[in-house]
Design a protein around this motif. Structure first.
Motif, mmCIF file in Angstrom:
data_model
loop_
_atom_site.group_PDB
_atom_site.id
_atom_site.type_symbol
_atom_site.label_atom_id
_atom_site.label_comp_id
_atom_site.label_asym_id
_atom_site.label_seq_id
_atom_site.Cartn_x
_atom_site.Cartn_y
_atom_site.Cartn_z
ATOM 1 N N SER A 612 0.848 -1.176 0.000
ATOM 2 C CA SER A 612 0.000 0.000 0.000
ATOM 3 C C SER A 612 0.891 1.235 0.000
ATOM 4 N N GLU A 613 0.538 2.202 -0.801
ATOM 5 C CA GLU A 613 1.313 3.435 -0.855
ATOM 6 C C GLU A 613 0.911 4.418 0.227
ATOM 7 N N ASP A 614 -0.238 4.196 0.860
ATOM 8 C CA ASP A 614 -0.783 5.168 1.804
ATOM 9 C C ASP A 614 -0.680 4.755 3.268
ATOM 10 N N TYR A 615 -0.395 3.479 3.546
ATOM 11 C CA TYR A 615 -0.411 2.992 4.924
ATOM 12 C C TYR A 615 0.812 2.129 5.197
ATOM 13 N N ARG A 616 1.197 2.101 6.484
ATOM 14 C CA ARG A 616 2.220 1.136 6.892
ATOM 15 C C ARG A 616 1.593 -0.242 6.862
ATOM 16 N N VAL A 617 2.333 -1.189 6.277
ATOM 17 C CA VAL A 617 1.756 -2.507 6.026
ATOM 18 C C VAL A 617 2.690 -3.588 6.558
ATOM 19 N N LEU A 618 2.079 -4.605 7.154
ATOM 20 C CA LEU A 618 2.792 -5.831 7.523
ATOM 21 C C LEU A 618 2.006 -6.993 6.970
ATOM 22 N N THR A 619 2.661 -7.904 6.257
ATOM 23 C CA THR A 619 1.991 -9.093 5.718
ATOM 24 C C THR A 619 2.534 -10.327 6.404
ATOM 25 N N LEU A 620 1.629 -11.286 6.668
ATOM 26 C CA LEU A 620 1.995 -12.467 7.444
ATOM 27 C C LEU A 620 2.185 -13.718 6.610
ATOM 28 N N GLY A 621 1.654 -13.738 5.369
ATOM 29 C CA GLY A 621 1.902 -14.862 4.478
ATOM 30 C C GLY A 621 1.067 -16.094 4.729
ATOM 31 N N TYR A 622 -0.126 -15.960 5.317
ATOM 32 C CA TYR A 622 -1.019 -17.101 5.463
ATOM 33 C C TYR A 622 -1.537 -17.531 4.080
ATOM 34 N N SER A 623 -1.792 -18.808 3.931
ATOM 35 C CA SER A 623 -2.299 -19.332 2.653
ATOM 36 C C SER A 623 -3.804 -19.583 2.699
#
Length: 651
Positions: A612-623
């Protein structure tokens, strides 16, 4: 101006210990009324008076319940352990109390929690904390924030003190692990300090840090000041005669005037402050699931009453034979004995001990009177062959400490003394009538400890201390605070509790605008609640349409599933080693992320291709989705497994 009645040279209170380097602060006990004759009676008589089956042996009559909650007795015990510790004293040693070393600093400074500080007592402190500001707790707790039926301490974090591999608590004063309730209260103070650290470091209380303080200093000061406030504004008014407190407020302390070298008067430590023994119940409700728990392990109350009701004090029953005859269930049943890890079923839910605003009615303490509960006449930790009755031990200790009689102390304090005929032992028996039964009818004195208990019943119906007991207890405790240059009454006399009030005024953002008194419930709910670091879960979005900002690309496996975290505090919040957990038994650490006040973090459960260009993002990688069902929970925990934020998915 303070009136000084009968002040004499007092070696115990004013004498300094001497070393080759000169005088040092002695921290010793001393007799305030050393000029008075000692109440010295034969050990046989005192043992008979304090024996199981004797006139001080009480039952479990509901009429003995006081108007005070049961927790008051344990708070009083905690205060005692904070100011006194004498590991060298012996009950059968008759000596000058000035020779008894007090290993607790005689001040309400929580050295029973902080020890001698992080540098000298590092075993008490959490080395993982980035600022070295927190105390250690046990880390075995598995928080269950969504379980509203669980004790509050189990919902949000650690449930026990830190312990070594043998289960021994690591703390400055081992007495604070002698029963489960005092152990859990010690834990509450440790957690309260840690909650204050989070509140001032990154939470709404960031501005409470004063010039020159680091986060530890600020949290220690605020914890101590709130504790001192509880003592002066709630505890003393609960246990002392209000007219005595009003007089002390108006004219100052009159008898227990502490000089530069502060020590504990034995009239306080050996008699008046032992009033709390009569407040103890035989059995307690610990939480909603665990009731009628014996205070000490051993025979049931009914068995003890039957055993000792008609006992001859000179020929007591054979307790060991009785124990062998008892069933295993009765002798090995559940009790509040400490000294080891606290099992889940004995976790204290404080609403059963104080008014915590949760709809639970706290059980009452027993009245302050000469009747001690049966459990205290068969102390389980006393070695075989030694005196097992706490009443007898208190009476014998009074002689060993050189205590005068209660009437003599009353006269020395310009208080009209009660005669032995006016001192009730039971509803229909006075101390004088007991003395006559022992062929001692001409004795006009009573042991100071017994006098304080009987005076409370005669003057206050047992709901608080009487004139002598109130004066001793209040003047000594207030004197300790007044003599402490770091106490709030000396540093900032206009100070009021500055932390959240979840019970007395939960709707207020600013505690100082509340007109309700800050209470024990406020203290305990704050200590055992979630971490007040300012982190909140603003949204739980299971499909990309429930409040989370839409990513530039949507992961097909999880459908844009996300959690929005918002930092509502006033200081920077590091999420290093924090973790976010769903109901899948998998821990997901945030990594090196620090949020500024007002900043949000969107945590997507999907792949690391989401951006996202507008927010701080963290992705966890769940399937696959992990929060797709109504009611599924999301929990954010700290490095010590304390709950920082919690929410459920409610579409």
């Amino acid at each position: 101006m303070h009136r000084q009645h009968g002040l004499t040279e007092n070696r115990g209170i004013n004498e300094a210990a001497m070393t080759n380097a000169g005088p040092v602060r002695s921290h010793r006990f001393g007799n305030r009324f050393a000029e008075l004759d000692v109440y010295d009676r034969s050990p046989a008589f005192l043992r008979r008076l304090g024996s199981a089956g004797g006139p001080l042996f009480g039952g479990s009559d509901p009429d003995d319940d006081a108007e005070l909650p049961a927790g008051i007795a344990f708070f009083g015990q905690f205060v005692d352990h904070d100011v006194t510790f004498d590991p060298t004293s012996a009950i059968d040693r008759r000596n000058d109390p000035a020779a008894l070393r007090n290993f607790r600093t005689p001040a309400l400074d929580l050295d029973s929690v902080y020890g001698t500080g992080p540098e000298v007592s590092p075993e008490l402190y959490d080395g993982r904390d980035p600022d070295g500001a927190k105390l250690l707790t046990g880390t075995d707790g598995d928080p269950v924030p969504g379980d509203e039926d669980a004790p509050r301490v189990a919902r949000y974090g650690a449930t026990d003190l830190q312990r070594n591999e043998q289960g021994v608590a690591i703390l400055p004063d081992p007495r604070n692990d002698e029963n489960v309730v005092i152990s859990q209260l010690q834990l509450a103070f440790v957690k309260f300090h840690n909650r204050v650290v989070d509140y001032v470091r990154s939470g709404p209380g960031h501005g409470l840090v004063r010039a020159g303080e680091d986060y530890f200093d600020a949290a220690e000061r605020l914890t101590r000041w709130h504790y001192q406030w509880l003592v002066t504004e709630l505890f003393l008014p609960a246990i002392c005669d209000g007219s005595v407190l009003d007089d002390i407020e108006a004219t100052g302390r009159q008898y227990f005037l502490l000089g530069d070298r502060i020590a504990i008067p034995v009239e306080f430590a050996g008699a008046a402050y032992r009033y709390g023994h009569s407040q103890i119940r035989d059995t307690y409700t610990v939480n909603s699931e665990t009731t009628d728990v014996e205070f000490f392990p051993g025979p049931s109350v009914e068995t003890l009453v039957d055993l000792f009701a008609d006992a001859d004090p000179d020929n007591p029953p054979d307790v060991s034979a009785m124990a062998d005859a008892e069933s295993g269930a009765e002798m090995g049943g559940q009790s509040l004995a400490g000294g080891g890890p606290v099992p889940n079923e004995l976790l204290v839910d404080w609403g059963h001990f104080f008014d915590c605003g949760d709809g639970t009615t706290p059980q009452p303490a027993r009245k302050i009177d000469p009747q001690l509960p049966p459990a205290l006449f068969l102390l389980p930790f006393v070695p075989e062959g030694e005196e097992q009755s706490l009443a007898a031990r208190n009476l014998l200790r009074g002689v060993a400490l050189g205590l005068p009689g209660g009437q003599a102390v009353a006269e020395a304090m310009d208080i009209t003394p009660l005669s032995n005929a006016e001192l009730p032992l039971t509803d229909d028996r006075s101390f004088q009538s007991y003395l006559r039964s022992q062929c001692r009818g001409a004795d006009e004195d009573a042991p100071l400890w017994l006098y304080v208990l009987a005076e409370a019943e005669a003057q206050q119906d047992g709901h608080s201390l009487g004139a002598v007991g109130s004066r001793i207890v209040a003047e000594v405790l207030l004197g300790m605070i007044d003599a402490d240059p770091d106490a709030y009454r000396n540093v900032d006399p206009g100070w009021r509790p500055a932390l959240p009030r979840p019970v007395s005024s939960p709707e207020l953002d600013d505690p100082h605008t509340s007109t309700a008194p800050y209470g024990f419930g406020d203290f305990l709910q704050f200590a055992t609640g979630p971490v007040p670091d300012g982190l909140e879960i603003a949204a739980v979005d299971a499909d990309g349409s429930g409040g989370a900002p839409a990513p530039d690309t949507v992961d097909e496996a999880t459908g844009g599933e996300a959690v929005v975290l918002e930092h509502t505090g006033a200081g920077p919040l590091s999420l290093a080693h924090h973790a976010i957990d769903f109901e899948d038994d998998q821990t997901n650490e945030f990594g090196d992320i620090t949020l500024s006040p007002g900043e949000s973090l969107v945590v997507y459960t999907g792949s690391d291709d989401l951006e996202s260009e507008d927010y701080r993002v963290l992705t966890l990688g769940y399937s696959q989705p992990v929060i797709d069902n109504t009611g599924e929970s999301v929990t954010v925990t700290t490095p010590t497994n304390e709950v920082s934020a919690f929410a459920r998915f409610e579409p």
